[in-house]
Design a protein around this motif. Structure first.
Motif, PDB file in Angstrom:
ATOM      1  N   ARG A  15      27.665  51.952  77.822  1.00  0.00           N
ATOM      2  CA  ARG A  15      26.593  51.453  78.698  1.00  0.00           C
ATOM      3  C   ARG A  15      27.100  50.304  79.566  1.00  0.00           C
ATOM      4  O   ARG A  15      26.838  50.246  80.768  1.00  0.00           O
ATOM      5  N   LEU A  16      27.857  49.393  78.969  1.00  0.00           N
ATOM      6  CA  LEU A  16      28.415  48.267  79.732  1.00  0.00           C
ATOM      7  C   LEU A  16      29.423  48.763  80.764  1.00  0.00           C
ATOM      8  O   LEU A  16      29.483  48.235  81.884  1.00  0.00           O
ATOM      9  N   ASP A  17      30.196  49.772  80.410  1.00  0.00           N
ATOM     10  CA  ASP A  17      31.174  50.337  81.332  1.00  0.00           C
ATOM     11  C   ASP A  17      30.478  50.968  82.543  1.00  0.00           C
ATOM     12  O   ASP A  17      30.920  50.817  83.685  1.00  0.00           O
ATOM     13  N   ARG A  18      29.371  51.660  82.288  1.00  0.00           N
ATOM     14  CA  ARG A  18      28.597  52.248  83.403  1.00  0.00           C
ATOM     15  C   ARG A  18      28.026  51.157  84.308  1.00  0.00           C
ATOM     16  O   ARG A  18      28.054  51.285  85.539  1.00  0.00           O
ATOM     17  N   LEU A  19      27.518  50.078  83.704  1.00  0.00           N
ATOM     18  CA  LEU A  19      26.987  48.968  84.490  1.00  0.00           C
ATOM     19  C   LEU A  19      28.088  48.343  85.344  1.00  0.00           C
ATOM     20  O   LEU A  19      27.884  48.088  86.543  1.00  0.00           O
ATOM     21  N   ALA A  20      29.250  48.117  84.756  1.00  0.00           N
ATOM     22  CA  ALA A  20      30.368  47.535  85.505  1.00  0.00           C
ATOM     23  C   ALA A  20      30.791  48.458  86.643  1.00  0.00           C
ATOM     24  O   ALA A  20      31.077  47.997  87.748  1.00  0.00           O
ATOM     25  N   ILE A  60      26.858  41.241  80.800  1.00  0.00           N
ATOM     26  CA  ILE A  60      28.068  41.799  80.197  1.00  0.00           C
ATOM     27  C   ILE A  60      28.709  40.771  79.256  1.00  0.00           C
ATOM     28  O   ILE A  60      29.124  41.103  78.152  1.00  0.00           O
ATOM     29  N   ALA A  61      28.767  39.520  79.688  1.00  0.00           N
ATOM     30  CA  ALA A  61      29.326  38.459  78.835  1.00  0.00           C
ATOM     31  C   ALA A  61      28.456  38.251  77.593  1.00  0.00           C
ATOM     32  O   ALA A  61      28.981  38.080  76.485  1.00  0.00           O
ATOM     33  N   LEU A  62      27.155  38.268  77.757  1.00  0.00           N
ATOM     34  CA  LEU A  62      26.244  38.106  76.617  1.00  0.00           C
ATOM     35  C   LEU A  62      26.433  39.244  75.613  1.00  0.00           C
ATOM     36  O   LEU A  62      26.488  39.015  74.403  1.00  0.00           O
ATOM     37  N   ARG A  72      38.163  33.054  73.302  1.00  0.00           N
ATOM     38  CA  ARG A  72      39.129  33.143  74.410  1.00  0.00           C
ATOM     39  C   ARG A  72      38.736  34.259  75.379  1.00  0.00           C
ATOM     40  O   ARG A  72      38.763  34.080  76.593  1.00  0.00           O
ATOM     41  N   THR A  73      38.377  35.393  74.839  1.00  0.00           N
ATOM     42  CA  THR A  73      37.964  36.520  75.681  1.00  0.00           C
ATOM     43  C   THR A  73      36.692  36.181  76.453  1.00  0.00           C
ATOM     44  O   THR A  73      36.597  36.459  77.652  1.00  0.00           O
ATOM     45  N   LEU A  74      35.738  35.570  75.780  1.00  0.00           N
ATOM     46  CA  LEU A  74      34.498  35.177  76.463  1.00  0.00           C
ATOM     47  C   LEU A  74      34.772  34.159  77.559  1.00  0.00           C
ATOM     48  O   LEU A  74      34.170  34.214  78.639  1.00  0.00           O
TER      49      LEU A  74
END
Length: 141
Positions: A15-20, A60-62, A72-74
């Motif tokens: 879902r996040l990949d589709r949003l991005a 996406i960050a949330l 670190r990734t965040l």
């Protein structure tokens, strides 16, 4: 054998990949290899567009936080989104930057890499009987 991720995690990442993809690469620019998404289109509206495009980046960050991404990734995801926002505010330069930088796609790649890293899944990629103890394995640490 690498353990599979839970179906819920896979569905959330998809879902996040589709949003991005929608935000960064939804439409092809005719006669070029470039793609543009809603981030680039909204960025054409001075000030307001870039601010509106920040909302999906924050989501996406949330979700990355909720999925357990490390600090670190965040932080890297925040830098990507912040850079996209700040440079996007600059007329003309920001519009081209939005098309080229694709902060949301970068953030999804960072998130997937972090969630798939062997340090998060001890024993991932280790064969049957392989040691997960550092002292038992040769190499430099």
């Amino acid at each position: 054998m690498k353990p599979s991720r839970p179906a819920d995690l896979e569905a959330r990442l998809a879902r996040l990949d589709r949003l991005a993809g929608m935000m960064d690469a939804r439409y092809g620019i005719p006669f070029t290899p470039w793609r543009i998404g809603w981030d680039g289109i909204l960025g054409l509206v001075p000030g307001i567009g870039d601010t509106l495009a920040l909302a999906p980046a924050a989501y996406i960050a949330l979700e990355g936080y909720r999925l357990g991404a490390d600090r670190r990734t965040l932080a890297r995801m925040g830098v990507n989104a912040g850079l996209d926002y700040v440079v996007g505010l600059v007329p003309f330069v920001g519009d081209f930057f939005d098309v080229a930088f694709k902060a949301n796609k970068r953030n999804i790649a960072l998130l997937k890499e972090n969630l798939a890293s062997p340090s998060r899944n001890p024993g991932a990629g280790a064969g049957v009987g392989a040691s997960t103890n550092r002292e038992d394995r040769p190499g430099r640490y």
